[in-house]
Scaffold this motif. Structure first.
Motif, PDB file in Angstrom:
ATOM      1  N   LEU A 148       0.845  -1.207   0.000  1.00 27.24           N
ATOM      2  CA  LEU A 148       0.000   0.000   0.000  1.00 27.24           C
ATOM      3  C   LEU A 148       0.880   1.257   0.000  1.00 27.24           C
ATOM      4  N   HIS A 185       2.221   2.119  -3.210  1.00 28.33           N
ATOM      5  CA  HIS A 185       1.211   2.712  -4.095  1.00 28.33           C
ATOM      6  C   HIS A 185       0.707   4.046  -3.549  1.00 28.33           C
ATOM      7  N   SER A 241      -7.208  -3.526 -12.916  1.00 26.85           N
ATOM      8  CA  SER A 241      -6.508  -2.248 -12.757  1.00 26.85           C
ATOM      9  C   SER A 241      -5.083  -2.491 -12.282  1.00 26.85           C
ATOM     10  N   GLU A 242      -4.352  -1.414 -12.189  1.00 25.13           N
ATOM     11  CA  GLU A 242      -2.983  -1.504 -11.659  1.00 25.13           C
ATOM     12  C   GLU A 242      -3.008  -2.178 -10.276  1.00 25.13           C
ATOM     13  N   TRP A 243      -4.002  -1.807  -9.444  1.00 26.17           N
ATOM     14  CA  TRP A 243      -4.045  -2.358  -8.081  1.00 26.17           C
ATOM     15  C   TRP A 243      -4.430  -3.840  -8.070  1.00 26.17           C
ATOM     16  N   THR A 255      -7.232  -1.359   2.837  1.00 23.22           N
ATOM     17  CA  THR A 255      -7.261  -0.548   1.613  1.00 23.22           C
ATOM     18  C   THR A 255      -8.184   0.669   1.728  1.00 23.22           C
ATOM     19  N   LEU A 306      -6.535   3.951   0.642  1.00 29.71           N
ATOM     20  CA  LEU A 306      -6.210   3.871  -0.791  1.00 29.71           C
ATOM     21  C   LEU A 306      -7.465   4.077  -1.627  1.00 29.71           C
ATOM     22  N   ARG A 307      -8.541   3.379  -1.263  1.00 27.20           N
ATOM     23  CA  ARG A 307      -9.783   3.453  -2.054  1.00 27.20           C
ATOM     24  C   ARG A 307     -10.387   4.846  -1.981  1.00 27.20           C
ATOM     25  N   ALA A 324      -8.240   7.313  -4.033  1.00 24.87           N
ATOM     26  CA  ALA A 324      -8.374   7.051  -5.470  1.00 24.87           C
ATOM     27  C   ALA A 324      -9.720   7.562  -5.987  1.00 24.87           C
ATOM     28  N   ASP A 365      -8.632   8.284  -9.705  1.00 23.94           N
ATOM     29  CA  ASP A 365      -7.498   7.433 -10.090  1.00 23.94           C
ATOM     30  C   ASP A 365      -8.002   6.020 -10.385  1.00 23.94           C
ATOM     31  N   HIS A 416      -6.457   2.660  -9.007  1.00 26.29           N
ATOM     32  CA  HIS A 416      -6.583   2.184  -7.632  1.00 26.29           C
ATOM     33  C   HIS A 416      -8.001   2.261  -7.091  1.00 26.29           C
ATOM     34  N   GLN A 474     -11.908   1.354  -6.430  1.00 25.25           N
ATOM     35  CA  GLN A 474     -12.722   0.132  -6.368  1.00 25.25           C
ATOM     36  C   GLN A 474     -13.837   0.283  -7.405  1.00 25.25           C
TER      37      GLN A 474
END
Ligand SMILES: Cc1cc2nc3c(=O)[nH]c(=O)nc-3n(C[C@H](O)[C@H](O)[C@H](O)COP(=O)(O)O)c2cc1C
Length: 350
Positions: free
Chosen positions: A96, A99, A282-284, A302, A305-306, A309, A314, A317, A319
């Motif tokens: 994480l 990223h 996706s990248e993630w 996450t 991150l979610r 994003a 984004d 990353h 959901q």
């Protein structure tokens, strides 16, 4: 019984004018969307997993202010507590950070209390409830029956269908592997193995159980609805096909990705929540591979991150749940989507 007669019998029992069920979608079922589907004659839906009693009551009040139609409230039957693995958790934290996100705290409670949710659902008095990831406890089923609330149980295999019917489900939401969002296997460890398609599961289960089948997964237009009914279903549940409607209010980056996604652009992944679910690759999702923590630890890890994003748009990353029929989803009012599905299906079945 003809497919049309079977569908109309279901409509009669569930208080609908057409055999389309809005998939309950945790975090993606605003009252405006449910009301549009219900006003068109289908079943509106609330995915209440992440909502406590006050939020459930507020959603129902807003829905009832907008529509006199039918709706369901859905929640997830809790999984056993996840196994902890300090080394795997440290590796996920490092991934994480690589990223650009802080790892979320792995301390519960991760979702609102299940018993409190159940009590709030009964207090709200919906005409229909639905379960996923298991069956309601017998005491709750008895409360449903006493109140005349109908129960649709999501299942992903013949064995789960038999279990849910025996537990008292009034209909089975038979989910093919094409579906967007989480694979509702009762045992999380079996989710990857229980990959039956809508085409394979619906006739199998319709023949084996006496309660009506609601087909879900990959159904996004009148052809899909007609096919589901011809295969033995009494109605179809649609999720992804509603996410581009204006009432859904879906993040525009996600909505655009749905419009473009081919079947092979979606992937079953545990990268966002730890439970297997179909999302846009996706990248993630590629970076996590098999390294996800069990549900709900991965969802907690996450969280930052979610959130970041989604705010930043984004797509690498974010959901972005989506089923294999994503590219059939239309950016049109939900009531029109649902009505056209039934008109087209009626024409095909006639
Ligand atoms: C964003 C999203 C969230 C979902 N959340 C839930 C949920 O909380 N509970 C549930 O039973 N099903 C959930 N589902 C599954 C849908 O209710 C529905 O069965 C599924 O989307 C049907 O497949 P389709 O996407 O191919 O139409 C979700 C699906 C999506 C796309």
């Amino acid at each position: 019984m003809t497919p049309r007669a079977r569908a109309l019998a279901f409509c009669e029992r569930f208080g609908l004018r057409l055999p389309v069920v809005m998939g309950p979608m945790a975090g993606a079922s605003p009252p405006a969307l449910a009301a549009a589907v219900a006003d068109a004659g289908g079943l509106g839906g609330l995915g209440a997993l992440q909502m406590g009693p006050a939020a459930i009551a507020a959603w129902v009040a807003e829905f009832r202010g907008r529509s006199n139609g039918a709706f369901q409230i859905n929640t997830w039957i809790p999984d056993p507590a996840p196994a902890r693995d300090a080394a795997a958790e440290a590796r996920m934290a490092a991934l994480l950070e690589a990223h650009g996100a802080a790892p979320g705290a792995l301390e519960g409670p991760f979702v609102p209390d299940f018993d409190a949710q159940c009590a709030a659902i009964l207090a709200a008095g919906p005409p229909v409830v639905s379960s996923i990831m298991g069956v309601w406890p017998a005491a709750f089923v008895a409360e449903l029956k006493a109140r005349g609330i109908l129960w649709i149980a999501a299942v992903t295999s013949l064995a789960e269908a038999r279990q849910a019917a025996a537990a008292g489900a009034d209909a089975l939401g038979v989910a093919g592997v094409e579906a967007g969002g989480h694979r509702g296997a009762f045992d999380a460890g079996k989710a990857a193995g229980q990959g039956g398609t809508t085409f394979a599961l619906v006739p199998l289960i319709a023949d084996a159980v006496s309660v009506p089948v609601v087909a879900s997964g990959g159904i996004a237009d009148g052809r899909g609805l007609a096919a589901a009914l011809a295969l033995g279903a009494s109605a179809a549940q649609i999720g992804t096909a509603l996410l581009r409607t204006p009432e859904a209010g879906t993040n525009p980056v996600w909505a655009e990705a749905i419009g473009r996604a081919l079947p092979e652009d979606t992937v079953q992944t545990r990268a966002f929540s730890g439970r297997l679910a179909r999302a846009i690759r996706s990248e993630w999702t590629e970076a996590v591979g098999d390294a996800a923590l069990p549900y709900p630890l991965q969802r907690a890890a996450t969280g930052p991150l979610r959130e970041a994003a989604a705010k930043a748009g984004d797509a690498g990353h974010m959901q972005m749940w989506a089923g294999q029929a994503a590219s059939l989803a239309r950016a049109e009012p939900a009531g029109e989507v649902v009505q056209r599905m039934w008109e087209e299906a009626s024409g095909i079945l006639a």
